[in-house]
Design an enzyme around this catalytic site. Structure first.
Site, PDB file in Angstrom:
ATOM      1  N   HIS A 267      38.911  33.658  33.400  1.00 33.60           N
ATOM      2  CA  HIS A 267      40.118  32.830  33.446  1.00 33.60           C
ATOM      3  C   HIS A 267      41.191  33.553  34.227  1.00 33.60           C
ATOM      4  CE1 HIS A 267      43.460  30.305  32.156  1.00 33.60           C
ATOM      5  NE2 HIS A 267      42.525  29.412  31.904  1.00 33.60           N
ATOM      6  N   ASP A 318      35.754  25.616  28.641  1.00 32.47           N
ATOM      7  CA  ASP A 318      34.664  24.757  29.113  1.00 32.47           C
ATOM      8  C   ASP A 318      33.310  25.159  28.541  1.00 32.47           C
ATOM      9  OD1 ASP A 318      36.234  23.065  30.760  1.00 32.47           O
ATOM     10  OD2 ASP A 318      36.449  24.726  32.148  1.00 32.47           O
TER      11      ASP A 318
HETATM   12  N1  COA Z   1      31.193  34.943  36.611  1.00 34.52           N
HETATM   13  C1  COA Z   1      30.958  36.094  37.285  1.00 34.52           C
HETATM   14  N2  COA Z   1      31.945  36.857  37.793  1.00 34.52           N
HETATM   15  C2  COA Z   1      33.210  36.422  37.611  1.00 34.52           C
HETATM   16  C3  COA Z   1      33.509  35.250  36.909  1.00 34.52           C
HETATM   17  C4  COA Z   1      32.444  34.509  36.388  1.00 34.52           C
HETATM   18  N3  COA Z   1      32.657  33.376  35.731  1.00 34.52           N
HETATM   19  N4  COA Z   1      34.849  35.099  36.873  1.00 34.52           N
HETATM   20  C5  COA Z   1      35.383  36.129  37.527  1.00 34.52           C
HETATM   21  N5  COA Z   1      34.396  36.923  37.980  1.00 34.52           N
HETATM   22  C6  COA Z   1      34.545  38.149  38.746  1.00 34.52           C
HETATM   23  C7  COA Z   1      35.177  37.848  40.087  1.00 34.52           C
HETATM   24  O1  COA Z   1      34.210  37.472  41.033  1.00 34.52           O
HETATM   25  C8  COA Z   1      35.831  39.155  40.389  1.00 34.52           C
HETATM   26  O2  COA Z   1      34.831  40.053  40.846  1.00 34.52           O
HETATM   27  P1  COA Z   1      35.154  41.103  42.027  1.00 34.52           P
HETATM   28  O3  COA Z   1      36.295  41.919  41.531  1.00 34.52           O
HETATM   29  O4  COA Z   1      33.871  41.839  42.174  1.00 34.52           O
HETATM   30  O5  COA Z   1      35.497  40.262  43.221  1.00 34.52           O
HETATM   31  C9  COA Z   1      36.294  39.639  39.037  1.00 34.52           C
HETATM   32  O6  COA Z   1      35.462  38.990  38.091  1.00 34.52           O
HETATM   33  C10 COA Z   1      37.733  39.332  38.734  1.00 34.52           C
HETATM   34  O7  COA Z   1      37.964  37.934  38.876  1.00 34.52           O
HETATM   35  P2  COA Z   1      39.417  37.356  38.784  1.00 34.52           P
HETATM   36  O8  COA Z   1      40.222  37.738  39.959  1.00 34.52           O
HETATM   37  O9  COA Z   1      39.972  37.742  37.464  1.00 34.52           O
HETATM   38  O10 COA Z   1      39.116  35.789  38.833  1.00 34.52           O
HETATM   39  P3  COA Z   1      40.160  34.653  39.266  1.00 34.52           P
HETATM   40  O11 COA Z   1      41.356  34.726  38.439  1.00 34.52           O
HETATM   41  O12 COA Z   1      40.361  34.650  40.733  1.00 34.52           O
HETATM   42  O13 COA Z   1      39.291  33.354  38.927  1.00 34.52           O
HETATM   43  C11 COA Z   1      38.222  31.727  37.688  1.00 34.52           C
HETATM   44  C12 COA Z   1      39.357  32.724  37.712  1.00 34.52           C
HETATM   45  C13 COA Z   1      38.370  30.858  36.453  1.00 34.52           C
HETATM   46  C14 COA Z   1      38.286  30.840  38.935  1.00 34.52           C
HETATM   47  C15 COA Z   1      36.881  32.483  37.657  1.00 34.52           C
HETATM   48  O14 COA Z   1      36.825  33.276  36.503  1.00 34.52           O
HETATM   49  C16 COA Z   1      35.681  31.565  37.736  1.00 34.52           C
HETATM   50  O15 COA Z   1      35.289  31.161  38.838  1.00 34.52           O
HETATM   51  N6  COA Z   1      35.079  31.198  36.567  1.00 34.52           N
HETATM   52  C17 COA Z   1      33.965  30.252  36.559  1.00 34.52           C
HETATM   53  C18 COA Z   1      34.479  28.825  36.660  1.00 34.52           C
HETATM   54  C19 COA Z   1      35.116  28.344  35.390  1.00 34.52           C
HETATM   55  O16 COA Z   1      34.573  28.520  34.305  1.00 34.52           O
HETATM   56  N7  COA Z   1      36.260  27.690  35.542  1.00 34.52           N
HETATM   57  C20 COA Z   1      36.992  27.136  34.430  1.00 34.52           C
HETATM   58  C21 COA Z   1      38.262  27.894  34.249  1.00 34.52           C
HETATM   59  S1  COA Z   1      39.111  27.403  32.768  1.00 34.52           S
END
Ligand code: COA
Length: 381
Positions: A267, A318
């Protein structure tokens, strides 16, 4: 001509991460999640959707009489959905029966904007009335779309509160009390979440002086994406693709190696876990106890364990929501549209708040294109 000086690299916040883009009195996420000051836990356990939607739109919890009126108002808006919208959806359903219900809702809200001549921000009371109508119109459109794409006539909208009526329309059965409780809790938990991408899209649209329906259309488009609301549909695909707890480690390692995100985890704001996910996981366990759907709980727990150990990531809302909807017998294609129905309350509250204290939302960018160069007219190229 003077312009704001170009920002330097240090000013860049990719994805606006960590940027405070405005004030809101609707929702806070600092530690606990609160809707207008009320902690989410008692709301998820005891409030119904109408209680929360009223709170978000009006700023206070409804009295018993206000609550009754609000239930009727939403029900009436659902039961009297403009027949022109249904006719137009029928044409689209006949041509594209496999189209996403999200596209149907986005298109339907756009039609509602045209039919209501929503071309101005308008006074506060008019905006609240339009928001209240949308709370009923949108679930009615979703149910109508399902009927139309299945080749059935559109069934009438049932009496009762939104959670009961919508669940009945989506499943074709009178829902059991435990089903209504769990479904209602998902609506409460999905109702509002501060400056998330879809809400921010809606606020950006109305910050230009545009109308509420245009803001909602943009919000539905933003919610559809799998990094936002679309994740709840993808979660069920994830669980299906893994198949069983013994295959979770290998499947997840494959995703990590391919640098694919695992839907339902992580998140932007919650880094120590999503309070909503914990609350709904409890309700999910109660709902599925002793039913065939209980089988997914062991797999979900194993995936959670590996995600935490390998990535330090915890589930978001979700993750359990998909399992609750699956246990309720709902088709995957309605998971994100149900999120739309619930978040309509938050979106419209934010649209009204933005209009009430507006400043155009217009950030800057850091230019990364070619260095300045000279234009050559077509004839000399
Ligand atoms: N699965 C695997 N790796 C994940 C991840 C996931 N669901 N969510 C974050 N990461 C990884 C990122 O790729 C990043 O890796 P890196 O440092 O090697 O590039 C690291 O964790 C940090 O991510 P972060 O910057 O905190 O994520 P964000 O704030 O840009 O993105 C989301 C947030 C929600 C978009 C992301 O967590 C995601 O895509 N989740 C899956 C989709 C989802 O469930 N969405 C509903 C949100 S309520």
């Amino acid at each position: 001509m003077t312009a704001t000086p170009a920002p330097g690299e240090g000013a860049l916040a990719r994805g606006l991460a960590g940027v405070v883009a405005g004030k809101t009195a609707i929702c806070s996420l600092d530690g606990d999640l609160r809707y207008r000051g009320f902690s989410i836990e008692p709301l998820a356990r005891a409030a119904d959707f109408e209680d929360v939607a009223f709170l978000l739109l009006h700023g206070e919890l409804p009295t018993a009489a206000e609550h009754r009126r609000f239930v009727d108002q939403i029900r009436d808006a659902a039961a009297t959905l403009d027949p022109t919208v249904i006719e137009a959806l029928a044409i689209l359903a006949a041509r594209e029966p496999g189209a996403s219900p999200m596209d149907a809702l986005r298109t339907g809200v756009s039609m509602l904007g045209l039919l209501s001549r929503d071309d101005t921000p308008g006074p506060h009371d008019t905006l609240v009335a339009a928001a209240e109508r949308l709370l009923g119109q949108v679930p009615a459109m979703l149910a109508a779309w399902l009927d139309l794409t299945a080749g059935r006539p559109v069934a009438p909208w049932p009496n009762g509160p939104l959670a009961t009526a919508l669940l009945e329309r989506l499943t074709g059965r009178t829902p059991a009390p435990a089903a209504i409780t769990a479904f209602g809790a998902t609506l409460v938990l999905y109702a509002e979440h501060e400056f998330n991408a879809s809400t921010f899209a809606a606020r950006t649209v109305v910050s230009t002086g545009s109308d509420m329906h245009s803001g909602v259309v943009a919000a539905i488009g933003a919610l559809k994406g799998p990094l936002h609301g679309g994740a709840n549909e993808k979660v069920l695909e994830v669980l299906g693709a893994i198949g069983g707890p013994e295959r979770a480690a290998a499947w997840l390692e494959e995703q990590f190696a391919a640098r694919r995100v695992v839907m339902g985890f992580g998140h932007r704001v919650y880094k120590d876990g999503d309070v909503r996910a914990k609350l709904l996981a409890d309700l999910c366990r109660t709902l599925v106890h002793g039913t065939p759907a209980e089988g997914l709980e062991g797999l979900a727990a194993r995936v959670e364990q590996i995600m935490l150990e390998r990535k330090g990531l915890r589930p978001n809302l979700d993750w359990p929501a998909a399992r609750v909807y699956h246990a309720l017998g709902l088709p995957v294609k309605v998971f994100t549209p149900i999120f739309v129905v619930a978040r309509m309350s938050g979106w419209t509250a934010h649209i009204i708040e933005q209009i009430g204290d507006n400043r155009l939302i217009r950030p800057l960018s850091l230019y990364s294109g070619p260095a300045p160069r000279t234009y050559r007219p077509l004839a000399s190229r």
